[in-house]
Design a protein around this motif. Structure first.
Motif: not given
Length: 395
Positions: A364-367, A370-376
């Motif tokens: 798996g992978s994760f950002n 904050f919020g787990g969004e790209a370029n958070a």
């Protein structure tokens, strides 16, 4: 890891946020089924109860991963069992003196990270300190001021390493990369008193990563010139092994072999400690930057930033037995304590990717952030990862 400003490094490797360096982890494939659920702590700080997964599942052993994010003066605490982001904590930011206010100077840039027992150590390049923090005392509701001790060290600290007996922390003070004589040195911190007890001046500029022989008698420090070999008792450099502009370093469990990255020739140099000579070279991808070794010493992993790959090396044969693709400039690595998973940090992706070591498959992978969004957030570049079997508070 850190990407100090050096003329021999590629443009992406010289980029800094504040005075920060590099590292992170890669992108994933497969269908995106994970969710990012935004939350707020008691102080109103936006957080994330779940990191955003780029694969259908992310499972792993019980424990925690702590990920340094220098440009944001913070680190992520992640549950290794499911890749949940528990909290992002500030680190190394000092109160503004003499103001009579609660203002904070956000200047830490925690490029390097190490862990001993439950204690976390961060090299704060931006303000020339090392932050010491008990991971067991972290509070999900208190992202802003986890209890910490700040220790003043040398100029531009970027890496930290703990001696095998846990009594000392060695800090690579890289210096400003200019001027003669160099300001690069090693600061030695007593873990009993959290004070600097000695400073070692080096013959080579730009000290980088530090690794210790299992006995603790010898330290090996990668520098722009090669590898400095230091007696930990006399605190003197006994020899310099030249070549390769090395950064990453790993030592075999028996202490007989040192592995270092060589980004000039895109190889891993194999050094025999009996004579401190390079006895072999293993071809890997472009710009090998970070290394990590399995606990039994049989498998070595090399993160190759410019190839977007991780090379899997059989150390007995001295050959690459497999390659894992990891888009996003992989530059930091950590194995879970049981060796079942490899966590990879991507510099430009701001993503941590998890692989199963038994078959090299994507878990798996994760950002990060904050919020787990790209370029958070600015500077969400994972420059270092440590793992432990103890879950982080709030998991």
């Amino acid at each position: 890891m850190s990407l100090s400003e050096s003329g021999s490094r590629p443009a992406w490797a010289s980029r800094r946020v504040l005075t920060a360096g590099t590292a992170a982890v890669a992108v994933a494939a497969a269908a995106v089924t994970g969710v990012a659920i935004a939350t707020h702590s008691a102080s109103g700080h936006p957080g994330a109860s779940h990191a955003r997964l780029a694969a259908s599942a992310c499972t792993g052993p019980t424990g925690a991963a702590y990920i340094a994010l220098p440009g944001f003066q913070a680190f992520d605490a992640v549950n290794t069992a499911n890749c949940d982001l528990i909290q992002q904590y500030n680190v190394g930011d000092r109160d503004v003196p003499g103001t009579g206010t609660s203002d904070t100077n956000f200047d830490s840039s925690d490029e390097g990270i190490a862990m001993s027992g439950s204690t976390l150590y961060f090299a704060n390049t931006g303000n020339n300190t090392v932050a010491v923090m008990d991971s067991a005392a972290l509070q999900v509701s208190n992202f802003d001021n986890p209890a910490e001790t700040l220790i003043n060290v040398g100029q531009d600290p970027e890496y930290v390493a703990v001696t095998p007996d846990g009594s000392q922390v060695w800090v690579a003070d890289t210096g400003p990369q200019s001027g003669v004589p160099t300001l690069g040195a090693i600061s030695i911190i007593s873990t009993a008193t959290n004070t600097v007890t000695a400073t070692i001046q080096l013959p080579s500029v730009d000290p980088r990563q530090i690794a210790f022989a299992p006995s603790g008698a010898t330290a090996y420090v990668t520098t722009r010139a090669g590898v400095d070999v230091i007696s930990t008792r006399s605190r003197r450099v006994s020899t310099v092994i030249p070549g390769g502009n090395p950064n990453g370093i790993a030592i075999s469990p028996d202490g007989k072999t040192v592995y270092v990255t060589n980004d000039v020739q895109n190889v891993v140099d194999v050094i025999k400690t009996a004579n401190n000579k390079i006895t072999g070279r293993i071809k890997v991808g472009e710009l090998p930057w970070a290394l990590t070794l399995s606990s039994d010493g049989s498998t070595l992993y090399s993160a190759n930033g410019d190839s977007d790959s991780i090379s899997v090396i059989n150390t007995a044969a001295g050959t690459v037995t497999g390659t894992m693709s990891d888009p996003g400039d992989p530059v930091s690595l950590a194995l879970t304590p049981d060796g079942s998973e490899l966590w990879v940090g991507g510099l430009t992706s701001g993503v941590v990717t998890v692989f199963k070591t038994s078959d090299k498959s994507l878990v798996g992978s994760f950002n990060v952030g904050f919020g787990g969004e790209a370029n958070a957030g600015d500077g969400e570049e994972p420059t270092g990862i440590v793992t432990t079997t103890t879950p982080t508070p709030g998991s």
